[in-house]
Design an enzyme around this catalytic site. Structure first.
Site, short mmCIF file in Angstrom:
data_model
loop_
_atom_site.label_atom_id
_atom_site.label_comp_id
_atom_site.label_asym_id
_atom_site.label_seq_id
_atom_site.Cartn_x
_atom_site.Cartn_y
_atom_site.Cartn_z
N ASP A 1 86.39 -47.57 63.58
CA ASP A 1 87.59 -48.08 62.89
C ASP A 1 88.79 -48.30 63.79
O ASP A 1 89.89 -48.53 63.31
CB ASP A 1 87.95 -47.16 61.71
N GLU A 2 88.57 -48.26 65.09
CA GLU A 2 89.71 -48.28 65.99
C GLU A 2 89.42 -49.09 67.24
O GLU A 2 88.32 -48.97 67.79
CB GLU A 2 89.90 -46.84 66.46
P1 TTP Z 1 90.55 -41.93 61.55
O1 TTP Z 1 91.02 -43.29 61.97
O2 TTP Z 1 90.98 -40.77 62.36
O3 TTP Z 1 90.98 -41.62 60.07
P2 TTP Z 1 91.02 -42.59 58.84
O4 TTP Z 1 90.74 -44.00 59.18
O5 TTP Z 1 90.14 -42.03 57.76
O6 TTP Z 1 92.52 -42.43 58.35
P3 TTP Z 1 93.86 -43.02 59.02
O7 TTP Z 1 94.46 -43.90 57.97
O8 TTP Z 1 94.70 -41.83 59.31
O9 TTP Z 1 93.45 -43.78 60.25
O10 TTP Z 1 88.97 -41.92 61.50
C1 TTP Z 1 88.21 -43.05 61.10
C2 TTP Z 1 86.98 -42.62 60.36
O11 TTP Z 1 86.18 -41.76 61.18
C3 TTP Z 1 87.26 -41.82 59.12
O12 TTP Z 1 87.48 -42.66 57.98
C4 TTP Z 1 86.05 -40.95 58.98
C5 TTP Z 1 85.56 -40.75 60.40
N1 TTP Z 1 85.93 -39.39 60.90
C6 TTP Z 1 84.97 -38.38 60.84
O13 TTP Z 1 83.83 -38.62 60.43
N2 TTP Z 1 85.33 -37.12 61.24
C7 TTP Z 1 86.58 -36.82 61.71
O14 TTP Z 1 86.87 -35.65 62.05
C8 TTP Z 1 87.56 -37.88 61.77
C9 TTP Z 1 88.96 -37.59 62.24
C10 TTP Z 1 87.18 -39.13 61.35
MG MG Z 2 91.70 -44.91 60.81
#
Ligand code: TTP
Ligand code: MG
Length: 381
Positions: A102-103
């Site tokens: 997601d990044e």
């Molecule tokens: P993140 O980008 O850290 O979190 P997010 O997208 O859910 O929320 P934000 O709006 O704060 O960006 O992580 C992306 C995905 O990765 C998240 O949806 C689920 C997965 N993930 C895990 O499986 N375990 C973890 O510990 C984290 C931090 C994320």
């Molecule tokens: Mg995210």
């Protein structure tokens, strides 16, 4: 001067679930394991307002938010959305560094789109992502990767924030040190004891002082607290390690059952190495990671062990157990560190995504180098 964008999907797994099941919208939801020892991967923003967050045990999350709906993860759906996002981003620049599903970092310094206006490019990417996937994301725009990542968090969810070169001097001093990626709880606690809370506190120290406190990370902290980051957006990720781990449904002592789990892990690791065409000659050394029943996590690496064999991992397991006597084992992971050989370890974006289907990027570690393969149980299980 470079122009870097960091894109991060909002509550990614949870947003995909809400998109695909409208009944979940407007309710506090989380994605993760429901079992006694279940852990959450993420939660939507509604659930977060109750103090629910990623990596929290489902049991605690339900205490904080009794109406929380916990849904199991659907990795193929997240991967599909990730590929769609990637296709959109690709139209704006070739220089993309995915960090997880997601990044991603984008270098748009030479992008021809939208008069090379990075803020406009980010807005356009976000709009297009929403139109095509019905998912929102946030963006950070800055002259380097570090600042872009900080900025993408600033206006979350569904927002964007630009840090212009001339703003760095005023922006950095007030930034909390714990916001710096890579500074986890342990390091931040150490910093607090030294009265280092904000970047301006760190800026007062000399490079030598910071190196004395934080060793080899000293120079990096010295630069980051001033908003300096020379690292490139590198589209060719280099694999540095491979590992897999298993959380047990009961805690184990050092006994035959544990050795038999170890054997399973070793067989799976050997298969994964084969799948990725990694030969033993590329292995630098082995390591083991253990989470004990008091939740402390210990890893042990030994450069003398290079063969991926049960025998070698048994030696590591015995050594780490003898160093932590009278503790039962909750999670066991094994892995290899690879020799540095950029060409043979390079990952294309597709193989990166392929890996992510069963890989969890360990957020505790440096975002740039570590993968954990979890073929048996995903972190959410
Ligand atoms: P993140 O980008 O850290 O979190 P997010 O997208 O859910 O929320 P934000 O709006 O704060 O960006 O992580 C992306 C995905 O990765 C998240 O949806 C689920 C997965 N993930 C895990 O499986 N375990 C973890 O510990 C984290 C931090 C994320
Ligand atoms: Mg995210």
């Amino acid at each position: 001067m470079r122009k870097i964008i960091h894109i991060d999907m909002d509550s990614f797994y949870a947003s995909v679930e809400m998109r695909d099941n409208p009944k979940l919208r407007n309710l506090p939801i989380a994605v993760g394991g429901k079992g006694k020892r279940g852990v959450l991967s993420t939660a939507n923003y509604q659930a977060r307002s109750f103090g629910v967050h990623s990596a929290m045990s489902t049991a605690l999350a339900l205490k904080r938010c009794p109406n929380l709906i916990v849904v199991p993860g659907r990795h193929h759906a997240y991967k599909e959305a990730s590929i769609q996002v990637r296709e959109i981003i690709k139209q704006y620049t070739e220089t993309i560094q995915p960090l997880s599903l997601d990044e991603a970092y984008l270098d748009v310094t030479d992008s021809q789109a939208l008069n090379n206006n990075a803020t406009a490019i980010a807005r356009s990417i976000r709009q297009e992502i929403y139109q095509k996937t019905k998912l929102t994301c946030s963006a950070g725009i800055a002259p380097n990767k570090f600042l872009a990542k900080i900025a993408s968090d600033w206006k979350k969810p569904n927002g964007q924030f630009t840090i212009k070169p001339q703003d760095i001097k005023t922006f950095m001093p007030e930034l909390d040190l714990y916001k710096i990626p890579g500074i986890g709880k342990v390091t931040f606690n150490k910093m607090k004891k030294l009265n280092l809370i904000k970047c301006k506190d760190m800026q007062k120290l000399t490079l030598i002082e910071i190196e004395n406190f934080f060793g080899r990370m000293g120079r990096r902290y010295f630069e980051l607290c001033r908003g300096i980051d020379q690292s490139e957006v590198s589209s060719n990720r280099v694999r540095k390690s491979m590992s897999l781990e298993r959380t047990f449904s009961e805690d184990f002592e050092l006994n035959e059952s544990l050795y038999s789990w170890l054997e399973d892990l070793v067989v799976s690791l050997q298969k994964n190495l084969q799948k990725k065409n990694i030969t033993e000659s590329q292995v630098d050394h082995l390591f083991i990671k253990i989470k004990f029943n008091n939740f402390t996590i210990k890893t042990l690496e030994r450069s003398q062990y290079q063969n991926v064999s049960l025998d070698n991992y048994k030696k590591l397991l015995n050594e780490i157990s003898s160093k932590n006597p009278n503790r039962k084992i909750r999670l066991m992971g094994i892995g290899i560190k690879l020799k540095e050989n950029k060409n043979s370890n390079q990952l294309s974006f597709l193989s990166f995504l392929e890996n992510l289907s069963d890989v969890h990027l360990d957020r505790q570690e440096s975002l740039d180098d570590k993968f954990y393969l979890q073929p048996y149980c995903h972190p959410m299980d």
